[in-house]
Design a protein around this motif. Structure first.
Motif, PDB file in Angstrom:
ATOM      1  N   LEU A 272       4.991 -10.942  -7.774  1.00 27.03           N
ATOM      2  CA  LEU A 272       6.130 -10.763  -6.864  1.00 27.03           C
ATOM      3  C   LEU A 272       6.530  -9.302  -6.733  1.00 27.03           C
ATOM      4  N   ALA A 273       6.212  -8.491  -7.753  1.00 28.42           N
ATOM      5  CA  ALA A 273       6.548  -7.072  -7.700  1.00 28.42           C
ATOM      6  C   ALA A 273       5.547  -6.266  -6.873  1.00 28.42           C
ATOM      7  N   LEU A 274       4.408  -6.872  -6.543  1.00 22.39           N
ATOM      8  CA  LEU A 274       3.396  -6.163  -5.758  1.00 22.39           C
ATOM      9  C   LEU A 274       3.819  -6.089  -4.302  1.00 22.39           C
ATOM     10  N   SER A 275       3.552  -4.964  -3.673  1.00 26.21           N
ATOM     11  CA  SER A 275       3.877  -4.784  -2.259  1.00 26.21           C
ATOM     12  C   SER A 275       2.871  -5.503  -1.386  1.00 26.21           C
ATOM     13  N   ASN A 276       3.375  -6.081  -0.272  1.00 28.91           N
ATOM     14  CA  ASN A 276       2.450  -6.680   0.691  1.00 28.91           C
ATOM     15  C   ASN A 276       2.165  -5.728   1.851  1.00 28.91           C
ATOM     16  N   GLY A 277       2.596  -4.472   1.701  1.00 21.17           N
ATOM     17  CA  GLY A 277       2.242  -3.446   2.678  1.00 21.17           C
ATOM     18  C   GLY A 277       3.177  -3.294   3.854  1.00 21.17           C
ATOM     19  N   MET A 281      11.801  -2.651   7.473  1.00 15.40           N
ATOM     20  CA  MET A 281      11.976  -2.572   8.920  1.00 15.40           C
ATOM     21  C   MET A 281      10.719  -2.995   9.671  1.00 15.40           C
ATOM     22  N   GLY A 282       9.751  -3.537   8.961  1.00 10.30           N
ATOM     23  CA  GLY A 282       8.543  -4.028   9.618  1.00 10.30           C
ATOM     24  C   GLY A 282       7.426  -3.020   9.742  1.00 10.30           C
ATOM     25  N   GLY A 283       7.666  -1.787   9.332  1.00 10.41           N
ATOM     26  CA  GLY A 283       6.616  -0.779   9.407  1.00 10.41           C
ATOM     27  C   GLY A 283       5.671  -0.860   8.219  1.00 10.41           C
ATOM     28  N   LEU A 284       4.475  -0.308   8.379  1.00  8.66           N
ATOM     29  CA  LEU A 284       3.504  -0.304   7.290  1.00  8.66           C
ATOM     30  C   LEU A 284       3.920   0.705   6.230  1.00  8.66           C
ATOM     31  N   ARG A 285       3.660   0.375   4.986  1.00  5.47           N
ATOM     32  CA  ARG A 285       3.960   1.276   3.875  1.00  5.47           C
ATOM     33  C   ARG A 285       2.822   2.290   3.743  1.00  5.47           C
ATOM     34  N   LEU A 286       3.044   3.476   4.252  1.00  2.75           N
ATOM     35  CA  LEU A 286       2.038   4.538   4.192  1.00  2.75           C
ATOM     36  C   LEU A 286       2.381   5.517   3.077  1.00  2.75           C
ATOM     37  N   GLU A 287       1.364   6.176   2.565  1.00  2.17           N
ATOM     38  CA  GLU A 287       1.575   7.163   1.512  1.00  2.17           C
ATOM     39  C   GLU A 287       2.427   8.311   2.060  1.00  2.17           C
ATOM     40  N   ARG A 288       3.439   8.708   1.302  1.00  3.47           N
ATOM     41  CA  ARG A 288       4.375   9.736   1.776  1.00  3.47           C
ATOM     42  C   ARG A 288       4.017  11.136   1.315  1.00  3.47           C
ATOM     43  N   SER A 289       3.148  11.251   0.340  1.00  9.00           N
ATOM     44  CA  SER A 289       2.786  12.571  -0.176  1.00  9.00           C
ATOM     45  C   SER A 289       1.397  12.508  -0.792  1.00  9.00           C
ATOM     46  N   GLY A 290       0.911  13.664  -1.209  1.00  5.91           N
ATOM     47  CA  GLY A 290      -0.377  13.720  -1.874  1.00  5.91           C
ATOM     48  C   GLY A 290      -1.537  13.785  -0.903  1.00  5.91           C
ATOM     49  N   ASP A 300      -3.838  -1.534  -3.168  1.00  5.21           N
ATOM     50  CA  ASP A 300      -2.520  -1.756  -3.769  1.00  5.21           C
ATOM     51  C   ASP A 300      -1.646  -2.681  -2.931  1.00  5.21           C
ATOM     52  N   HIS A 301      -1.687  -2.520  -1.604  1.00  5.19           N
ATOM     53  CA  HIS A 301      -0.758  -3.236  -0.728  1.00  5.19           C
ATOM     54  C   HIS A 301      -1.335  -4.488  -0.085  1.00  5.19           C
ATOM     55  N   ALA A 302      -2.613  -4.758  -0.278  1.00  2.00           N
ATOM     56  CA  ALA A 302      -3.200  -5.902   0.424  1.00  2.00           C
ATOM     57  C   ALA A 302      -4.179  -6.695  -0.444  1.00  2.00           C
ATOM     58  N   LEU A 303      -5.283  -6.066  -0.833  1.00  2.00           N
ATOM     59  CA  LEU A 303      -6.308  -6.808  -1.566  1.00  2.00           C
ATOM     60  C   LEU A 303      -5.821  -7.273  -2.937  1.00  2.00           C
ATOM     61  N   LEU A 373     -10.082   3.687  -1.130  1.00  4.08           N
ATOM     62  CA  LEU A 373      -8.978   2.728  -1.217  1.00  4.08           C
ATOM     63  C   LEU A 373      -7.919   2.955  -0.141  1.00  4.08           C
ATOM     64  N   TYR A 374      -8.101   3.981   0.682  1.00  2.57           N
ATOM     65  CA  TYR A 374      -7.116   4.325   1.702  1.00  2.57           C
ATOM     66  C   TYR A 374      -7.784   4.415   3.070  1.00  2.57           C
ATOM     67  N   PHE A 375      -7.038   4.051   4.112  1.00  2.00           N
ATOM     68  CA  PHE A 375      -7.562   4.201   5.465  1.00  2.00           C
ATOM     69  C   PHE A 375      -6.404   4.444   6.426  1.00  2.00           C
ATOM     70  N   SER A 376      -6.743   4.920   7.623  1.00  2.00           N
ATOM     71  CA  SER A 376      -5.731   5.210   8.631  1.00  2.00           C
ATOM     72  C   SER A 376      -5.580   4.027   9.583  1.00  2.00           C
ATOM     73  N   PRO A 377      -4.423   3.373   9.607  1.00  2.00           N
ATOM     74  CA  PRO A 377      -4.220   2.267  10.551  1.00  2.00           C
ATOM     75  C   PRO A 377      -4.325   2.715  12.002  1.00  2.00           C
ATOM     76  N   ASP A 378      -4.092   4.003  12.275  1.00  3.01           N
ATOM     77  CA  ASP A 378      -4.178   4.498  13.654  1.00  3.01           C
ATOM     78  C   ASP A 378      -5.573   4.339  14.229  1.00  3.01           C
ATOM     79  N   ALA A 379      -6.564   4.209  13.359  1.00  2.47           N
ATOM     80  CA  ALA A 379      -7.951   4.085  13.831  1.00  2.47           C
ATOM     81  C   ALA A 379      -8.265   2.673  14.316  1.00  2.47           C
ATOM     82  N   LEU A 380      -7.361   1.716  14.078  1.00  2.00           N
ATOM     83  CA  LEU A 380      -7.601   0.332  14.478  1.00  2.00           C
ATOM     84  C   LEU A 380      -7.293   0.123  15.949  1.00  2.00           C
ATOM     85  N   SER A 381      -8.074  -0.749  16.585  1.00  2.00           N
ATOM     86  CA  SER A 381      -7.760  -1.153  17.951  1.00  2.00           C
ATOM     87  C   SER A 381      -6.528  -2.052  17.929  1.00  2.00           C
TER      88      SER A 381
END
Length: 411
Positions: A272-277, A281-290, A300-303, A373-381
């Protein structure tokens, strides 16, 4: 994109996707033929048939080449040569995935190849022990984590443990020596085992009696980190085994983990503590730094929450399935999931696995680091983004379903 027809098999929940694929194919074909003469339409059908035959031939040729690479890895006695075979095999597998987009096919080939590599690694390790190898008790090499769920790729650090029979006092150290040698051979072959969960670590090597003692002690009074490690035993698959040790070990682990309500409660709390991404507000949880700022953490957020939730349900219900799709079907057959939710979970697994393998294919052969382990959602159709969001919604549903199921078992 609908699940590839070749993945349908006997899975009743995939028939709808296969039907949608066939309907879409028909609509596209009819759309292209709307303004054609009968001769042009016949030429179009002939061209489509030839293209399908060409792709089928290419697919069969690629599979045959992968099979030859698997045969070549069998019986290899030099770890460096084994490593060359590993790179060539997975290069071919990612190329094959790029043409068929079938995650189940990739994982089946990968799992079969890993078993071949493990047997060759065993041969190399036994050679390092010399004449002492003849005095070893029966052995089982068990894989945990994604490898234990039959979802291995060369971007994983395989988590491995060794189970062995009772050894005579003069040879008691031989299994641990073998565990060290196995770790070194896997390293030399380019399949870098986990630094802690490895048979070179005495805590991950032992007899059934020793494993029972460890499990009981850890489940009764273990720290959270120890419980996390023990819960990894819910996902396991044998890479090689003798005398049925792998099944005895699986039955032991499943029985003790399922029996401990405190451990299951700990597992549910972690799920239950794991994020579903998806944020509030309905937006995707994207990395904020690094270095991965602005990217989505697919594991981390899906698989992770998806596979952990399905594994937890399977454990609570006494399931015997290993892979995530197999467990979902088993839970459906046992009426622990309804058809709609099972179908959503299977589609989510396909979607997320395809994203994972596509990302890995872009990076291979550079398997170091965590970039895969990371990808850009902007690349999706737009269509793929919709399917991705539906997958994340299914993850959220199954997390809550796990909590409800566990609570009902407490009543």
């Amino acid at each position: 994109m609908p699940i590839v027809i070749s993945t349908k098999g006997n899975d009743v929940t995939a028939w709808r996707e296969a039907g949608e694929f066939g309907l879409l194919f028909r609509q596209v074909l009819l759309g292209k033929s709307a303004l054609l003469t009968s001769e042009q339409f016949e030429a179009l059908l002939g061209g489509v048939g030839q293209e399908l035959e060409r792709r089928a031939t290419e697919h069969d040729t690629a599979l045959a080449a992968v099979g030859c690479l698997m045969d070549d890895a069998s019986g290899v006695t030099e770890p460096a040569r084994l490593g060359g075979g590993v790179r060539e095999f997975y290069g071919s597998c990612y190329a094959l995935f790029g043409s068929n987009l079938s995650a189940p096919a990739f994982y089946r080939l990968s799992g079969a190849f890993l078993e071949v590599v493990a047997r060759s690694a065993l041969g190399c390790a036994l050679g390092r022990l010399g004449l002492s190898a003849d005095r070893l008790p029966p052995l089982a090499l068990i894989a945990l984590g994604p490898t234990g769920r039959h979802e291995f790729s060369p971007f994983c650090n395989p988590q491995l443990l060794l189970v062995h029979g009772e050894a005579d006092p003069p040879t008691a150290e031989l299994p641990e020596m073998l565990g060290l040698a196995l770790h070194e051979v896997f390293e030399a072959a380019g399949l870098h085992p986990d630094a802690t969960i490895t048979p070179r670590n005495p805590e991950w090597c032992g007899t059934l009696v020793q494993w029972r003692q460890r499990l009981i002690a850890g489940l009764e009074g273990g720290e959270p980190a120890e419980l996390v490690d023990l819960l990894r035993l819910a996902d396991q698959a044998a890479l090689f085994s003798a005398n049925g040790l792998e099944q005895e070990f699986r039955d032991l682990c499943t029985a003790l983990l399922r029996k401990s309500r405190a451990t299951l409660a700990f597992l549910v709390t972690r799920i239950l503590a794991l994020s579903n991404g998806v944020g509030l507000m309905g937006g995707l949880r994207l990395e904020r730094s690094g270095p991965h700022r602005g990217l989505f953490a697919l594991f981390d957020h899906a698989l992770l929450p998806l596979t952990a939730s399905v594994a937890a349900l399977s454990l609570m219900m006494g399931g015997t399935g290993v892979g995530t799709p197999q467990r979902i079907r088993e839970l459906l057959a046992g009426r622990k999931l309804n058809v709609e939710l099972a179908e959503r979970l299977l589609d989510a697994w396909h979607t997320l696995s395809e994203l994972r393998l596509a990302r890995e294919g872009d990076l291979f052969p550079d398997t170091a680091g965590r970039s895969s382990l990371y990808f850009s959602p902007d690349a999706l159709s737009d269509a793929d983004m919709e399917r991705f969001r539906e997958a994340l919604e299914a993850v959220d549903v199954i997390q809550r379903h796990v909590a409800i199921t566990f609570s009902e078992g407490e009543e």
